[in-house]
Enzyme design. Structure first.
Site, PDB file in Angstrom:
ATOM      1  N   SER A  57      14.987  23.383 104.426  1.00 19.43           N
ATOM      2  CA  SER A  57      15.413  22.495 103.445  1.00 19.43           C
ATOM      3  C   SER A  57      16.264  23.409 102.520  1.00 19.43           C
ATOM      4  O   SER A  57      15.946  24.664 102.144  1.00 19.43           O
ATOM      5  CB  SER A  57      13.973  21.912 102.388  1.00 19.43           C
ATOM      6  OG  SER A  57      14.490  21.070 101.564  1.00 19.43           O
ATOM      7  N   GLU A  58      17.175  23.009 101.933  1.00 21.96           N
ATOM      8  CA  GLU A  58      18.377  23.388 101.200  1.00 21.96           C
ATOM      9  C   GLU A  58      17.840  24.185 100.059  1.00 21.96           C
ATOM     10  O   GLU A  58      18.431  25.318  99.417  1.00 21.96           O
ATOM     11  CB  GLU A  58      19.460  22.569 100.837  1.00 21.96           C
ATOM     12  CG  GLU A  58      19.152  21.624  99.854  1.00 21.96           C
ATOM     13  CD  GLU A  58      20.018  20.467  99.703  1.00 21.96           C
ATOM     14  OE1 GLU A  58      20.955  20.097 100.613  1.00 21.96           O
ATOM     15  OE2 GLU A  58      20.105  19.555  98.726  1.00 21.96           O
ATOM     16  N   ASN A  59      16.744  23.614  99.379  1.00 19.16           N
ATOM     17  CA  ASN A  59      16.409  24.395  97.989  1.00 19.16           C
ATOM     18  C   ASN A  59      15.239  25.683  98.455  1.00 19.16           C
ATOM     19  O   ASN A  59      14.401  26.103  97.601  1.00 19.16           O
ATOM     20  CB  ASN A  59      15.552  23.184  97.270  1.00 19.16           C
ATOM     21  CG  ASN A  59      14.346  22.643  97.877  1.00 19.16           C
ATOM     22  OD1 ASN A  59      14.334  22.125  98.992  1.00 19.16           O
ATOM     23  ND2 ASN A  59      13.328  22.255  97.321  1.00 19.16           N
ATOM     24  N   SER A  99      19.085  30.566 101.184  1.00 21.24           N
ATOM     25  CA  SER A  99      19.248  29.285 101.803  1.00 21.24           C
ATOM     26  C   SER A  99      20.657  28.812 102.401  1.00 21.24           C
ATOM     27  O   SER A  99      20.591  28.447 103.402  1.00 21.24           O
ATOM     28  CB  SER A  99      18.597  28.157 100.911  1.00 21.24           C
ATOM     29  OG  SER A  99      18.812  26.957 101.461  1.00 21.24           O
TER      30      SER A  99
ATOM     31  N   GLN B 101      26.914  22.464  96.414  1.00 19.46           N
ATOM     32  CA  GLN B 101      25.580  23.207  96.080  1.00 19.46           C
ATOM     33  C   GLN B 101      25.585  24.717  96.764  1.00 19.46           C
ATOM     34  O   GLN B 101      25.425  25.451  95.925  1.00 19.46           O
ATOM     35  CB  GLN B 101      24.254  22.381  96.869  1.00 19.46           C
ATOM     36  CG  GLN B 101      22.973  22.993  96.211  1.00 19.46           C
ATOM     37  CD  GLN B 101      21.823  22.253  96.476  1.00 19.46           C
ATOM     38  OE1 GLN B 101      20.808  22.647  96.637  1.00 19.46           O
ATOM     39  NE2 GLN B 101      22.208  20.809  96.988  1.00 19.46           N
TER      40      GLN B 101
END
Lengths: 226, 228
Positions: A57-59, A99, B101
């Site tokens: 997960s990107e977080n 990440s 992001q």
């Protein structure tokens, strides 16, 4: 009453889950996989029992497990869609720099994303519906689209209005150029190849001509020239 | 004796100036320093540039800061989380720098690491690369992105010691460790402060050098996760 095949190929959760289930079927053991928001998120809970796949997960999570029982949810543990998740034994937690080192550095075998449009050259549009978007938001889509070794798209074949989401050229702003390798829809599984869209699998009892009629680009049959 | 603890968010933020660039940690509500944002609201600083992955949720925290007209600009990857952002942006009352992001994370990392910029494939050929320098490296097209630094970083960690060594909980690291490196002053909100030496050196995620002020605020869990 709708048949089982209709439910699979139609809109709604059954249809979305059917798309996700096909993707889960095709992910081999040992792959490191990031799942986008929407239909892709459903893939995580549908991997066949006993097959070890590491979801990122990107977080900052590697080794995400299934969604928790609501009462047992850890509020400090969320996925990219900010939904509560669990960790598998062997999971790790890290910051955004690491990440996206995984994401951009080519360390992920696969990223599954949703899309507004996919073009026959693999162009992906999935973040904005116009250059003057009222509130643009991109999240991690552009990083994932260029960084993972493979991009598969999970989406309905057409919009709710029946407009094909598979197109010759994207009309919406691009997320990345020429990155999509495969598309899973409610009608077919389609590879993006040098000659364009190539149907490798038809869903339920849908025939090739039906899929072509709902696609705004030429479809090729696998193993058939032309 | 080094002791970076201060009693209140108000004390920690007393010297914030108008026009500051403020890095705010968190991904959604996890690792998002709500008590420090409340402190910033109380302080009254205005004309702020806020760097945060999201624009907050609901009406408290960042949405309230925006609603009060204190924010001039937001640098963000996914601001579409707060209705007040969309309203102010549509009305032309808030400037937005939309940033992928991973590029946002790496710009902050570069800022904290003394790197003058970097080339990334992210965004090449899209609206978000318009006006930026591009360069062919080994047959691949890259776009130049510049570092991002703050006058102030507001971050949330789980536990600390009085020197400012930090450890995090769950997915609460996200932007916090990199933001701690990239600001003139880093203020951290933590749930517990331990005696020096209690935190295993190998478990420290953010070493104390990056932390200036610690506010101990036993705090409720993040808002229940919401999907959007």
């Amino acid at each position: 009453m709708r048949s089982a095949a209709d439910r699979m190929t139609g809109p709604g959760l059954d249809g979305r889950k059917a798309i996700a289930r096909l993707i889960a079927r095709d992910i081999p053991e040992g792959w490191h996989v990031n799942l986008g928001i929407g239909i892709p998120t459903l893939v995580g809970d549908l991997v066949p029992e006993g097959r070890e796949v590491l979801f990122q997960s990107e977080n900052g999570i590697l080794g995400m497990g299934p969604a928790p029982d609501e009462t047992l949810a850890d509020p400090w543990l969320v996925n990219a869609g900010k939904q509560n998740v669990t960790l598998l034994p062997g999971a790790s937690l890290f910051d955004h720099a690491l990440s996206f080192t995984m994401i951009r550095g080519g360390h992920l075998d696969l990223c599954v994303l949703g899309a507004l449009e996919v073009a026959e050259n693999g162009d992906l549009a999935n973040w904005s519906t116009s250059a003057s978007d009222t509130a643009p938001a991109v999240g991690g889509a552009m990083d994932l689209a260029v960084g993972a070794r493979r991009i598969w798209v999970a989406m309905e074949h057409t919009t709710k209005q029946g407009v094909s989401k598979l197109v010759r050229h994207c009309s919406y702003p691009l997320t990345a150029s020429g990155v999509v390798k495969r598309i899973y829809t409610n009608l077919a599984v389609i590879d993006v190849t040098a000659r364009g869209f190539e149907v490798i699998e038809l869903i339920a009892d849908v025939d090739f001509e039906t899929v072509q009629a709902r696609t705004d680009a030429k479809l090729h049959r696998k193993d058939v020239a032309g | 004796m080094i002791d970076k603890r201060v009693a209140t968010a108000a004390e920690a933020l007393a010297d914030v100036k108008d026009g500051s660039t403020v890095l705010v940690g968190g991904f959604g509500q996890v690792g998002h320093p709500m008590a420090l944002i409340d402190g910033l609201i109380e302080h009254g600083a205005k004309d702020l540039t806020i760097v945060c992955n999201n624009a907050g949720i609901g009406t408290s925290g960042l949405p309230r800061l925006m609603k009060l007209g204190r924010v001039r600009k937001i640098v963000c990857s996914y601001p579409r989380t707060a209705a007040v952002f969309s309203e102010l942006y549509a009305a032309g009352k808030l400037e937005l720098e939309i940033t992928p992001q991973g590029t946002l994370a790496e710009r902050i990392r570069a800022g904290g690491a003394g790197i003058g910029g970097f080339y990334t494939r992210t965004g090449v050929g899209t609206l978000l690369a318009e006006g930026k320098e591009t360069r062919d490296i080994g047959g691949v097209s890259y776009v130049l992105e510049l570092p991002l630094k703050g006058d102030l970083a507001l971050i949330e960690a789980w536990e600390a010691d009085r020197w400012g060594n930090l450890i995090f909980r769950g997915s609460g690291q996200n932007f916090n460790p990199i933001m701690a490196t990239a600001a003139e002053k880093t203020v951290v909100q933590v749930q517990k402060v331990h005696d020096l030496g209690t935190i295993e050196p190998t478990a420290v995620v953010t070493p104390s050098i990056f932390v200036d002020r610690i506010v101990e605020i036993p705090y409720a869990p993040p808002y229940q996760a919401i999907s959007y």
